[in-house]
Design a protein around this motif. Structure first.
Motif, short mmCIF file in Angstrom:
data_model
loop_
_atom_site.label_atom_id
_atom_site.label_comp_id
_atom_site.label_asym_id
_atom_site.label_seq_id
_atom_site.Cartn_x
_atom_site.Cartn_y
_atom_site.Cartn_z
N ILE A 64 5.93 -12.23 7.73
CA ILE A 64 6.67 -12.98 6.71
C ILE A 64 5.77 -14.05 6.09
O ILE A 64 5.10 -14.79 6.81
CB ILE A 64 7.93 -13.64 7.33
CG1 ILE A 64 8.81 -12.59 8.01
CG2 ILE A 64 8.71 -14.41 6.26
CD1 ILE A 64 9.94 -13.16 8.85
N GLY A 65 5.81 -14.15 4.77
CA GLY A 65 5.06 -15.18 4.06
C GLY A 65 3.69 -14.74 3.59
O GLY A 65 2.88 -15.56 3.16
N ALA A 89 5.24 -13.51 0.37
CA ALA A 89 5.76 -14.84 0.09
C ALA A 89 6.62 -14.85 -1.16
O ALA A 89 7.67 -15.51 -1.20
CB ALA A 89 4.60 -15.84 -0.05
N GLU A 90 6.22 -14.11 -2.17
CA GLU A 90 6.98 -14.12 -3.42
C GLU A 90 8.38 -13.57 -3.25
O GLU A 90 9.28 -13.89 -4.03
CB GLU A 90 6.22 -13.38 -4.52
CG GLU A 90 5.97 -11.93 -4.23
CD GLU A 90 4.87 -11.34 -5.11
OE1 GLU A 90 5.17 -10.38 -5.84
OE2 GLU A 90 3.74 -11.85 -5.07
N GLU A 91 8.60 -12.76 -2.21
CA GLU A 91 9.95 -12.29 -1.92
C GLU A 91 10.82 -13.39 -1.30
O GLU A 91 12.03 -13.24 -1.20
CB GLU A 91 9.90 -11.09 -0.96
CG GLU A 91 9.19 -9.88 -1.53
CD GLU A 91 8.99 -8.79 -0.48
OE1 GLU A 91 9.98 -8.43 0.20
OE2 GLU A 91 7.86 -8.31 -0.32
N CYS A 92 10.17 -14.49 -0.91
CA CYS A 92 10.86 -15.59 -0.25
C CYS A 92 11.07 -16.81 -1.17
O CYS A 92 11.83 -17.71 -0.82
CB CYS A 92 10.07 -16.05 0.98
SG CYS A 92 9.76 -14.77 2.20
N TRP A 93 10.40 -16.82 -2.29
CA TRP A 93 10.44 -17.99 -3.16
C TRP A 93 11.86 -18.34 -3.57
O TRP A 93 12.64 -17.48 -3.96
CB TRP A 93 9.61 -17.77 -4.42
CG TRP A 93 8.14 -17.69 -4.20
CD1 TRP A 93 7.43 -18.07 -3.10
CD2 TRP A 93 7.17 -17.16 -5.11
NE1 TRP A 93 6.09 -17.82 -3.28
CE2 TRP A 93 5.90 -17.28 -4.51
CE3 TRP A 93 7.26 -16.62 -6.40
CZ2 TRP A 93 4.73 -16.86 -5.13
CZ3 TRP A 93 6.09 -16.21 -7.03
CH2 TRP A 93 4.84 -16.33 -6.40
N MET A 94 12.19 -19.64 -3.46
CA MET A 94 13.42 -20.22 -4.00
C MET A 94 14.69 -19.58 -3.45
O MET A 94 15.68 -19.43 -4.16
CB MET A 94 13.41 -20.18 -5.52
CG MET A 94 12.27 -21.01 -6.10
SD MET A 94 12.10 -20.84 -7.87
CE MET A 94 11.19 -19.30 -7.99
N LYS A 95 14.67 -19.20 -2.18
CA LYS A 95 15.89 -18.65 -1.60
C LYS A 95 15.95 -18.92 -0.11
O LYS A 95 14.94 -19.15 0.55
CB LYS A 95 16.04 -17.17 -1.89
CG LYS A 95 14.96 -16.28 -1.30
CD LYS A 95 15.31 -14.82 -1.47
CE LYS A 95 14.33 -14.11 -2.34
NZ LYS A 95 14.56 -12.69 -2.46
N GLY A 137 3.27 -20.89 -0.66
CA GLY A 137 3.80 -20.45 0.63
C GLY A 137 5.22 -20.87 0.88
O GLY A 137 5.94 -21.32 0.00
N LEU A 138 5.61 -20.72 2.14
CA LEU A 138 6.96 -21.04 2.59
C LEU A 138 7.18 -22.55 2.64
O LEU A 138 6.23 -23.33 2.71
CB LEU A 138 7.20 -20.43 3.97
CG LEU A 138 7.00 -18.92 4.09
CD1 LEU A 138 7.14 -18.49 5.54
CD2 LEU A 138 7.97 -18.16 3.20
#
Length: 195
Positions: A64-65, A89-95, A137-138
């Motif tokens: 992840i990240g 990481a882009e799948e984790c941005w702002m959520k 990053g995260l």
């Protein structure tokens, strides 16, 4: 502290006791390179060595990240060929990562698993004290969601690596964040009672 090479002998010992383990791996990099600087054992290669030795249950590996620089035009190909789940990481941005962690929990099941957390999984705005920082990053809140999302899993060990406070011009931010993440990991170990 320590570089990510430390995870390799830990997983050798855990696999000797439990058999191949699942892995929640938070990092900017996959750490599955074959060689670096002419060496097979290096902080960018530990998880390839683990795969080669059968230490990981590859169907139960979530990275992840992942982001940043690469020496390969398809840097995640090896991981995906092994059956790893690679969460960029882009799948984790702002959520919130709570939905992701519900999926990861199902992936891990009730078999033994390990958490390996590289501080560079976090954005260097929060944790600049590391040797290989990568932008975008995260966040610390997402780091807590990942760790707390592992509560109730059959965690047989965990680590936090690549913390290098001397690279942190703020003096303490990376060390403070690292200490808190370790505390959170201790709190999700099996049998630990929290409020």
């Amino acid at each position: 502290g320590g570089d990510h090479t430390i995870t390799y002998p830990i997983l050798q010992a855990l696999a000797a006791k439990h058999g191949p383990v699942g892995l929640v791996h938070v990092d900017a990099h996959t750490d599955t390179g074959d060689m670096a600087l002419g060496e097979k054992i290096y902080h960018g290669t530990p998880f390839r060595r683990c795969v080669e030795e059968g230490l990981l249950d590859c169907s139960r590996v979530a990275q992840i990240g992942i982001r940043g620089s690469s020496y390969d035009p398809d840097p995640y190909k090896y991981c995906r060929e092994q059956g790893f789940r690679v969460v960029l990481a882009e799948e984790c941005w702002m959520k919130s990562l709570e939905p992701l962690m519900r999926e990861v929990r199902a992936q891990m099941g009730d078999k033994p698993m390990y958490i390996s957390f590289d501080i560079d999984g976090l954005d260097p705005a929060y944790a600049p004290g590391t040797g290989t920082p990568e932008i975008a990053g995260l966040t610390p809140a997402q780091a807590l969601e990942i760790i707390r999302g592992c509560k109730g899993l059959n965690i047989v060990g965990c680590d936090l690596v690549e913390v290098a406070p001397m690279y942190d011009l703020s003096g303490d931010n990376t060390a403070l964040l690292g200490a808190n993440l370790l505390f959170e990991m201790l709190c999700v170990l099996p049998g630990v009672k929290t409020l």
